[in-house]
Design a protein around this motif. Structure first.
Motif, mmCIF file in Angstrom:
data_model
loop_
_atom_site.group_PDB
_atom_site.id
_atom_site.type_symbol
_atom_site.label_atom_id
_atom_site.label_comp_id
_atom_site.label_asym_id
_atom_site.label_seq_id
_atom_site.Cartn_x
_atom_site.Cartn_y
_atom_site.Cartn_z
ATOM 1 N N THR A 18 6.453 -44.911 -97.446
ATOM 2 C CA THR A 18 6.094 -44.012 -96.348
ATOM 3 C C THR A 18 7.350 -43.522 -95.640
ATOM 4 O O THR A 18 8.242 -44.310 -95.319
ATOM 5 C CB THR A 18 5.169 -44.726 -95.354
ATOM 6 N N LEU A 19 7.405 -42.236 -95.418
ATOM 7 C CA LEU A 19 8.546 -41.608 -94.742
ATOM 8 C C LEU A 19 8.212 -41.424 -93.275
ATOM 9 O O LEU A 19 7.068 -41.083 -92.934
ATOM 10 C CB LEU A 19 8.846 -40.254 -95.384
ATOM 11 N N PHE A 20 9.189 -41.648 -92.407
ATOM 12 C CA PHE A 20 8.988 -41.499 -90.976
ATOM 13 C C PHE A 20 10.002 -40.506 -90.404
ATOM 14 O O PHE A 20 11.084 -40.315 -90.945
ATOM 15 C CB PHE A 20 9.169 -42.852 -90.266
ATOM 16 N N LEU A 21 9.623 -39.912 -89.286
ATOM 17 C CA LEU A 21 10.547 -39.083 -88.519
ATOM 18 C C LEU A 21 10.366 -39.426 -87.053
ATOM 19 O O LEU A 21 9.334 -39.086 -86.463
ATOM 20 C CB LEU A 21 10.311 -37.591 -88.753
ATOM 21 N N GLN A 22 11.341 -40.108 -86.493
ATOM 22 C CA GLN A 22 11.336 -40.420 -85.068
ATOM 23 C C GLN A 22 11.985 -39.257 -84.332
ATOM 24 O O GLN A 22 13.138 -38.919 -84.599
ATOM 25 C CB GLN A 22 12.108 -41.709 -84.798
ATOM 26 N N MET A 23 11.237 -38.658 -83.431
ATOM 27 C CA MET A 23 11.712 -37.479 -82.707
ATOM 28 C C MET A 23 11.802 -37.802 -81.226
ATOM 29 O O MET A 23 10.784 -38.087 -80.590
ATOM 30 C CB MET A 23 10.755 -36.302 -82.935
ATOM 31 N N ASN A 24 13.001 -37.772 -80.698
ATOM 32 C CA ASN A 24 13.237 -38.080 -79.294
ATOM 33 C C ASN A 24 13.703 -36.849 -78.532
ATOM 34 O O ASN A 24 14.204 -35.892 -79.123
ATOM 35 C CB ASN A 24 14.290 -39.185 -79.171
ATOM 36 N N ASN A 25 13.527 -36.898 -77.227
ATOM 37 C CA ASN A 25 13.990 -35.814 -76.352
ATOM 38 C C ASN A 25 13.516 -34.450 -76.863
ATOM 39 O O ASN A 25 14.303 -33.515 -77.033
ATOM 40 C CB ASN A 25 15.510 -35.838 -76.244
ATOM 41 N N LEU A 26 12.235 -34.354 -77.093
ATOM 42 C CA LEU A 26 11.665 -33.125 -77.641
ATOM 43 C C LEU A 26 11.735 -31.988 -76.630
ATOM 44 O O LEU A 26 11.663 -32.205 -75.411
ATOM 45 C CB LEU A 26 10.219 -33.366 -78.063
ATOM 46 N N SER A 27 11.896 -30.790 -77.144
ATOM 47 C CA SER A 27 11.946 -29.587 -76.327
ATOM 48 C C SER A 27 10.955 -28.567 -76.866
ATOM 49 O O SER A 27 10.485 -28.693 -78.002
ATOM 50 C CB SER A 27 13.354 -29.002 -76.339
ATOM 51 N N PRO A 28 10.603 -27.552 -76.082
ATOM 52 C CA PRO A 28 9.665 -26.530 -76.581
ATOM 53 C C PRO A 28 10.129 -25.883 -77.886
ATOM 54 O O PRO A 28 9.283 -25.440 -78.680
ATOM 55 C CB PRO A 28 9.629 -25.520 -75.439
ATOM 56 N N GLU A 29 11.427 -25.843 -78.119
ATOM 57 C CA GLU A 29 11.952 -25.257 -79.358
ATOM 58 C C GLU A 29 11.592 -26.087 -80.595
ATOM 59 O O GLU A 29 11.732 -25.609 -81.727
ATOM 60 C CB GLU A 29 13.471 -25.094 -79.279
ATOM 61 N N ASP A 30 11.149 -27.312 -80.391
ATOM 62 C CA ASP A 30 10.727 -28.172 -81.503
ATOM 63 C C ASP A 30 9.273 -27.939 -81.895
ATOM 64 O O ASP A 30 8.788 -28.538 -82.864
ATOM 65 C CB ASP A 30 10.926 -29.636 -81.139
#
Length: 126
Positions: free
Chosen positions: A76-88
Motif C-alpha cells: 500500500t502506498l501512502f501520501l502524507q500531506m501537511n500544511n495544505l493550501s487551497p492550491e493543493d
C-alpha cells in the motif's frame, strides 16, 4: 487483473493535514515503482511524488510538505500531506509500474506509469 484504489481524500482547511492511501492488488510481486499525481479541472496531470527502490522524488510544489511511503508487507502506498493550501485542491491519483520494469529518474511523468487508480478528491478551503 491489476487494481489500484485510492482513499483518504476529503475537505480540510488551510494548514491542516491529510493522509492518502493507495491499495494495490493483482500484481505477482509488490510494485517497485509507484507514484502520486494530481489534477485540477482544466490543468494537466502533475506528478508530485515517486517511490522506487526506497528512493523518493518530489515535485517542487510539494517538497517539504508531502511525504510518500509504502507498507512493505501489503505494498500500500501512502501520501502524507501537511500544511495544505487551497492550491493543493485537486483529484489525487496513484499510479504504478509493473514489478521488474525499473523506476525512471528525472521528472515524474504520467507516461511512465501504465496502471492507475480512479482518484480521490482533496479540497482545501476556509
Amino acid at each position: 487483473q491489476v487494481r489500484l484504489v485510492e482513499s483518504g481524500g476529503g475537505s480540510v482547511q488551510p494548514g491542516e493535514s491529510l493522509r492518502l492511501s493507495c491499495a494495490q492488488s493483482g500484481y505477482t510481486y509488490r510494485p517497485y515503482c509507484m507514484a502520486w499525481f494530481r489534477q485540477s479541472p482544466g490543468e494537466e496531470r502533475e506528478g508530485i511524488a515517486r517511490l522506487g527502490g526506497g528512493k523518493t522524488s518530489y515535485a517542487d510544489s510539494v517538497k517539504g510538505r508531502f511525504t510518500v511511503s509504502q507498507d512493505a508487507a501489503s505494498g500500500t502506498l501512502f501520501l502524507q500531506m501537511n500544511n495544505l493550501s487551497p492550491e493543493d485542491t485537486a483529484t489525487y491519483f496513484c499510479a504504478s509500474r509493473s514489478p521488474g520494469t525499473g523506476c525512471p529518474g528525472g521528472p515524474i511523468l504520467a507516461s511512465q506509469f501504465p496502471d492507475w487508480g480512479q482518484g480521490t478528491q482533496v479540497t482545501v478551503s476556509s
